[in-house]
Design a protein around this motif. Structure first.
Motif, PDB file in Angstrom:
ATOM      1  N   ARG A 107     -52.305 -14.465  34.928  1.00 38.32           N
ATOM      2  CA  ARG A 107     -51.243 -15.427  35.215  1.00 38.32           C
ATOM      3  C   ARG A 107     -49.987 -15.086  34.427  1.00 38.32           C
ATOM      4  NH1 ARG A 107     -54.872 -20.517  33.918  1.00 38.32           N
ATOM      5  NH2 ARG A 107     -55.442 -19.066  32.263  1.00 38.32           N
ATOM      6  N   GLY A 108     -48.843 -15.367  34.983  1.00 35.05           N
ATOM      7  CA  GLY A 108     -47.570 -15.093  34.320  1.00 35.05           C
ATOM      8  C   GLY A 108     -46.984 -13.770  34.774  1.00 35.05           C
ATOM      9  N   THR A 109     -45.712 -13.588  34.443  1.00 39.22           N
ATOM     10  CA  THR A 109     -45.034 -12.347  34.838  1.00 39.22           C
ATOM     11  C   THR A 109     -45.481 -11.197  33.947  1.00 39.22           C
ATOM     12  OG1 THR A 109     -43.172 -12.686  33.322  1.00 39.22           O
ATOM     13  CG2 THR A 109     -42.982 -13.647  35.547  1.00 39.22           C
ATOM     14  N   ARG A 110     -45.214 -10.014  34.396  1.00 38.76           N
ATOM     15  CA  ARG A 110     -45.564  -8.822  33.621  1.00 38.76           C
ATOM     16  C   ARG A 110     -44.863  -8.851  32.269  1.00 38.76           C
ATOM     17  NH1 ARG A 110     -43.910  -3.487  32.717  1.00 38.76           N
ATOM     18  NH2 ARG A 110     -45.667  -2.032  32.636  1.00 38.76           N
ATOM     19  N   GLU A 111     -43.575  -9.177  32.266  1.00 37.95           N
ATOM     20  CA  GLU A 111     -42.787  -9.198  31.036  1.00 37.95           C
ATOM     21  C   GLU A 111     -43.308 -10.248  30.061  1.00 37.95           C
ATOM     22  OE1 GLU A 111     -41.442  -9.323  34.135  1.00 37.95           O
ATOM     23  OE2 GLU A 111     -40.795  -7.231  34.209  1.00 37.95           O
ATOM     24  N   TYR A 112     -43.608 -11.450  30.569  1.00 40.10           N
ATOM     25  CA  TYR A 112     -44.122 -12.517  29.711  1.00 40.10           C
ATOM     26  C   TYR A 112     -45.448 -12.095  29.079  1.00 40.10           C
ATOM     27  CZ  TYR A 112     -46.076 -16.903  28.119  1.00 40.10           C
ATOM     28  OH  TYR A 112     -46.647 -17.882  27.345  1.00 40.10           O
ATOM     29  N   ASN A 113     -46.333 -11.529  29.873  1.00 39.85           N
ATOM     30  CA  ASN A 113     -47.646 -11.141  29.372  1.00 39.85           C
ATOM     31  C   ASN A 113     -47.568  -9.974  28.389  1.00 39.85           C
ATOM     32  OD1 ASN A 113     -49.283 -13.126  30.515  1.00 39.85           O
ATOM     33  ND2 ASN A 113     -49.312 -12.072  32.474  1.00 39.85           N
ATOM     34  N   LEU A 114     -46.651  -9.047  28.589  1.00 42.03           N
ATOM     35  CA  LEU A 114     -46.477  -7.971  27.619  1.00 42.03           C
ATOM     36  C   LEU A 114     -46.015  -8.538  26.274  1.00 42.03           C
ATOM     37  CD1 LEU A 114     -44.886  -5.126  29.769  1.00 42.03           C
ATOM     38  CD2 LEU A 114     -47.107  -5.075  28.599  1.00 42.03           C
ATOM     39  N   LYS A 145     -51.250  -7.951  31.148  1.00 43.53           N
ATOM     40  CA  LYS A 145     -52.344  -8.231  32.093  1.00 43.53           C
ATOM     41  C   LYS A 145     -52.846  -6.975  32.796  1.00 43.53           C
ATOM     42  CE  LYS A 145     -49.050  -9.623  35.699  1.00 43.53           C
ATOM     43  NZ  LYS A 145     -48.685 -10.737  36.573  1.00 43.53           N
ATOM     44  N   GLU A 146     -52.421  -5.811  32.321  1.00 45.80           N
ATOM     45  CA  GLU A 146     -52.703  -4.553  33.019  1.00 45.80           C
ATOM     46  C   GLU A 146     -54.127  -4.034  32.859  1.00 45.80           C
ATOM     47  OE1 GLU A 146     -50.348  -3.544  35.087  1.00 45.80           O
ATOM     48  OE2 GLU A 146     -49.128  -5.195  34.330  1.00 45.80           O
ATOM     49  N   ARG A 147     -54.864  -4.483  31.844  1.00 43.33           N
ATOM     50  CA  ARG A 147     -56.219  -3.970  31.615  1.00 43.33           C
ATOM     51  C   ARG A 147     -57.222  -5.120  31.459  1.00 43.33           C
ATOM     52  NH1 ARG A 147     -55.834   1.249  27.603  1.00 43.33           N
ATOM     53  NH2 ARG A 147     -54.457   2.479  28.919  1.00 43.33           N
ATOM     54  N   PRO A 148     -57.497  -5.823  32.540  1.00 41.05           N
ATOM     55  CA  PRO A 148     -58.464  -6.933  32.425  1.00 41.05           C
ATOM     56  C   PRO A 148     -59.873  -6.404  32.170  1.00 41.05           C
ATOM     57  CG  PRO A 148     -57.902  -6.555  34.720  1.00 41.05           C
ATOM     58  CD  PRO A 148     -57.006  -5.655  33.908  1.00 41.05           C
ATOM     59  N   ILE A 149     -60.632  -7.163  31.400  1.00 45.51           N
ATOM     60  CA  ILE A 149     -62.026  -6.797  31.147  1.00 45.51           C
ATOM     61  C   ILE A 149     -62.928  -7.497  32.164  1.00 45.51           C
ATOM     62  CG2 ILE A 149     -62.563  -8.611  29.475  1.00 45.51           C
ATOM     63  CD1 ILE A 149     -64.014  -6.406  27.852  1.00 45.51           C
ATOM     64  N   ALA A 150     -62.475  -8.642  32.645  1.00 49.05           N
ATOM     65  CA  ALA A 150     -63.235  -9.408  33.638  1.00 49.05           C
ATOM     66  C   ALA A 150     -62.359  -9.603  34.873  1.00 49.05           C
ATOM     67  CB  ALA A 150     -63.633 -10.763  33.063  1.00 49.05           C
ATOM     68  N   LEU A 151     -62.909  -9.275  36.017  1.00 51.99           N
ATOM     69  CA  LEU A 151     -62.182  -9.468  37.267  1.00 51.99           C
ATOM     70  C   LEU A 151     -62.502 -10.850  37.799  1.00 51.99           C
ATOM     71  CD1 LEU A 151     -62.729  -5.960  38.876  1.00 51.99           C
ATOM     72  CD2 LEU A 151     -60.800  -6.770  37.533  1.00 51.99           C
TER      73      LEU A 151
END
Length: 170
Positions: A107-114, A145-151
């Motif tokens: 959840r959230g934008t790429r920039e926010y999550n980074l 959010k680029e490397r999730p451990i759980a899908l």
């Protein structure tokens, strides 16, 4: 008249490009610390695991991962216990370097999550530093959010993905 026109054009160009200069960051990251060669460890008796190795780290600490609440990067009591065990192990091997990876859920934008992943990794780094681990031994990286451990798109998967992971560098 021609020289005056050229001088005016050059002056306008200088003023226009001055506003485009790249701004210096408020705080620069620390430079690389002095490195000392680490002697090659030998496997422990009968275990096949080399003391001071990544396998020894995983075997010796409570966990290599701490978890966070939604949109949070504070270290809760459970995370403190994990990081305390990591700090004790790192105190035994003062030449071992680590990387702290910050992760987020989808959840959230790429920039926010980074940015949030960076705050999570740095919160863990600051906690370890407060426990006596030299900050020069710790690098941080955010994967957002680029490397999730759980899908999955549910709370159980999201909770697993909100984490900071300690990686031992050999």
């Amino acid at each position: 008249m021609n020289k005056l026109t050229i001088a005016m054009v050059a002056g306008v160009a200088l003023v226009a490009t001055a506003g485009c200069a790249k701004k210096r960051p408020e705080q620069l990251p620390p430079g690389p610390g002095p490195t000392t060669p680490t002697p090659a460890p030998t496997p422990g008796p009968g275990t096949g695991v080399v003391p001071g190795s990544a396998a020894d780290f995983k075997r010796s600490v409570v966990s290599d991962t701490i978890h966070f609440a939604l949109d949070q990067y504070d270290i809760d009591p459970e995370a403190r216990a994990v990081l305390d065990s990591q700090a004790r192990w790192l105190a035994q091997y003062p030449n071992v370097r680590i990387t702290l990876e910050g992760h987020c859920d989808e959840r959230g934008t790429r920039e926010y999550n980074l940015a949030l992943g960076d705050r999570r990794a740095n919160a863990a780094k600051n906690y370890l530093a407060a426990r006596g681990v030299s900050p020069s031994r710790i690098t941080t990286i955010s994967y957002g959010k680029e490397r999730p451990i759980a899908l999955g798109s549910n709370e159980a998967a999201w909770a697993q993905n909100r984490r900071a992971v300690t990686i031992v560098l050999n």
